[in-house]
Write a protein that holds these residues in place. Structure first.
Motif, PDB file in Angstrom:
ATOM      1  N   SER A 211       0.838  -1.212   0.000  1.00  0.00           N
ATOM      2  CA  SER A 211       0.000   0.000   0.000  1.00  0.00           C
ATOM      3  C   SER A 211       0.870   1.259   0.000  1.00  0.00           C
ATOM      4  N   GLN A 213       0.450   3.983  -1.410  1.00  0.00           N
ATOM      5  CA  GLN A 213      -0.346   5.213  -1.408  1.00  0.00           C
ATOM      6  C   GLN A 213      -0.869   5.580  -0.023  1.00  0.00           C
ATOM      7  N   GLU A 214      -0.742   4.684   0.925  1.00  0.00           N
ATOM      8  CA  GLU A 214      -1.232   4.921   2.292  1.00  0.00           C
ATOM      9  C   GLU A 214      -0.494   6.107   2.926  1.00  0.00           C
ATOM     10  N   LYS A 215      -1.196   6.843   3.771  1.00  0.00           N
ATOM     11  CA  LYS A 215      -0.579   7.980   4.472  1.00  0.00           C
ATOM     12  C   LYS A 215       0.215   7.445   5.672  1.00  0.00           C
ATOM     13  N   TRP A 216       1.341   6.829   5.372  1.00  0.00           N
ATOM     14  CA  TRP A 216       2.144   6.209   6.419  1.00  0.00           C
ATOM     15  C   TRP A 216       2.847   7.261   7.272  1.00  0.00           C
ATOM     16  N   LYS A 220       2.548   4.801  12.697  1.00  0.00           N
ATOM     17  CA  LYS A 220       1.801   3.670  12.138  1.00  0.00           C
ATOM     18  C   LYS A 220       2.731   2.497  11.845  1.00  0.00           C
ATOM     19  N   GLY A 275       0.366   8.115  -3.417  1.00  0.00           N
ATOM     20  CA  GLY A 275       0.126   8.781  -2.147  1.00  0.00           C
ATOM     21  C   GLY A 275       0.209  10.293  -2.128  1.00  0.00           C
TER      22      GLY A 275
END
Length: 302
Positions: A211, A213-216, A220, A275
């Motif tokens: 993922s 594109q996730e706002k890591w 997290k 992302g």
């Protein structure tokens, strides 16, 4: 998601070159630097190998396989102390892909060279040792020997389906070599592969790759790793050589570069897929990593 398969899919080996060496007695050959990764298997006899800048000298025997990862010049021979001939001396006279030295008969070695038309190759191979050595005593080496023999046979042939077989054999040989290396006592505890199999960081690598594109955030990611924030950040930097979010940004840009080269997607679509809601923020990050803005990169012939 299989992280190694994901990266190899992105790298996509572009060119495969097969060659053999049939050497006689009392021989030594100096090979120049090379692009890509070289894979070789000793099918008969024995010899010595040394890569420039590496103090190790490898004694190779029939059944042994090895990967040359650094692209540096290297020497091979029955005795590395005797005068060496340049590899061009014999390879320019190679017949059916086989070069002969001193009449042949004592050693036979076959190999392939894999090219990666992608800057992210250094992500995968950059921290491997210059020689990934797989001795014949390892049971898994049998898969490699079969693969390289099949590869060589197909390369020389003009049989139907040759290209498809070659394109499928090469990744098998690479993956098997890397599997064996990472399970061996010689494996380094640093680099991409070390992180991918680490009991805590492996889950983080999986998350980032599945993922991107996730706002890591570091918070997290450290939760996924089941580690404290400071412990996670330190361990990630020690093993990968980059901070977690730095690695994430690099991976996003490598994915974006592939999309720019190989798809007709708009830059705004690519930015969103990795992302970035803002095309300008994506363009700035891309230029910082890749050296040119996305539009310019898209127009470059790769």
């Amino acid at each position: 998601m299989d992280v190694l398969s994901d990266v190899l899919t992105l790298l996509r080996p572009q060119t495969f070159v097969s060659a053999g060496l049939d050497a006689g007695t009392a021989w030594a050959i100096q090979f120049p630097g090379h692009e890509g990764i070289k894979f070789n298997a000793v099918l008969k006899g024995s010899c010595y190998l040394q890569v420039d800048g590496d103090e190790n000298v490898y004694h190779l025997n029939a059944g042994d396989c090895f990967l040359l990862t650094s692209g540096k010049p290297f020497a091979m021979g029955s005795d590395l102390s005797i005068p060496k001939i340049h590899s061009d001396t014999i390879y320019k006279h190679a017949k059916e892909g086989i070069a002969t030295c001193n009449g042949g008969g004592s050693l036979f070695l076959t190999g392939a060279r894999f090219h990666f038309n992608n800057q992210s190759a250094k992500l995968l191979f950059g921290q491997l040792p210059p020689v990934v050595y797989v001795p014949e005593k390892y049971d898994q080496a049998a898969v490699l020997r079969w693969g390289i023999e099949r590869f060589t046979t197909e390369f020389r042939s003009e049989r139907f389906g040759r290209k498809t077989i070659l394109e499928h054999l090469a990744p098998i040989m690479l993956v098997q070599t890397l599997r064996i290396y990472m399970s061996s006592p010689d494996a380094k505890n640093q680099g991409w592969f070390a992180a991918a199999i680490h009991p805590n960081l492996g889950a983080v690598m999986q998350a980032i790759h599945s993922s991107p594109q996730e706002k890591w955030t570091v918070e997290k990611l450290c939760e996924i790793a089941c580690m404290s924030r400071s412990g996670f950040a330190l361990k990630f930097k020690q093993i990968i050589g980059q901070a977690p979010l730095e690695y994430l940004t690099n991976w996003r840009m490598f994915i974006a570069a592939e999309s720019l080269k190989n798809t007709g997607q708009a830059i705004s679509e690519i930015a969103l897929a990795v992302g970035y809601e803002s095309e300008s923020a994506f363009s700035a990050a891309f230029k910082k990593i890749m050296g040119v803005p996305p539009r310019a990169y898209k127009g470059i012939r790769h």
